[in-house]
Design an enzyme around this catalytic site. Sequence first.
Site, mmCIF file in Angstrom:
data_model
loop_
_atom_site.group_PDB
_atom_site.id
_atom_site.type_symbol
_atom_site.label_atom_id
_atom_site.label_comp_id
_atom_site.label_asym_id
_atom_site.label_seq_id
_atom_site.Cartn_x
_atom_site.Cartn_y
_atom_site.Cartn_z
ATOM 1 N N GLU A 21 -21.758 -3.943 1.252
ATOM 2 C CA GLU A 21 -20.353 -3.731 1.602
ATOM 3 C C GLU A 21 -20.244 -2.870 2.853
ATOM 4 O O GLU A 21 -19.418 -3.122 3.734
ATOM 5 C CB GLU A 21 -19.607 -3.033 0.462
ATOM 6 N N TYR A 53 7.853 2.071 11.850
ATOM 7 C CA TYR A 53 6.909 1.333 11.016
ATOM 8 C C TYR A 53 5.839 0.623 11.823
ATOM 9 O O TYR A 53 4.747 0.372 11.330
ATOM 10 C CB TYR A 53 7.599 0.382 10.038
ATOM 11 N N GLU A 73 -9.743 4.157 -3.979
ATOM 12 C CA GLU A 73 -8.851 5.260 -4.315
ATOM 13 C C GLU A 73 -8.828 6.297 -3.186
ATOM 14 O O GLU A 73 -7.770 6.829 -2.834
ATOM 15 C CB GLU A 73 -9.305 5.937 -5.620
ATOM 16 N N LYS A 98 -8.469 -5.277 -2.519
ATOM 17 C CA LYS A 98 -9.854 -5.577 -2.158
ATOM 18 C C LYS A 98 -10.185 -6.947 -2.747
ATOM 19 O O LYS A 98 -10.847 -7.068 -3.770
ATOM 20 C CB LYS A 98 -10.785 -4.481 -2.698
#
Length: 119
Positions: A21, A53, A73, A98
């Site tokens: 990863e 934004y 997280e 993910k």
Amino acid sequence: MDRVALRGLKARGHHGVFEHERREGQTFIVDLVLGIDTRPAAAGDDLELTAHYGVIAEEVVAVVQGEPVNLIETLAGRIADACLAHKPVEEVEVVVHKPDAPITVPFDDVTVTIVRSRL
């Protein structure tokens, strides 16, 4: 509190606990809901009185593309911090997707949702 939402921000990052990863990277998708009092900006029709934004979207993508972390997280927390650095943003909900997580069974998505505020 009013809400401004950005959905489907995509960026390639190298987050995860596995070596592949970190080495190969993968696409992460981020949804944001910003809690803002839009009344001052609306009354004066003034961008300076609200959260831009477009700028926030660029900053979020930079966080995803930035320093790798093990957990989404942690990534969500960093994104929340970046959003709350904008004074008009009083609260933020961050959803990190993910979709290519290393899971051995069929699945559609993995998400972590956090809510952070100035209070």
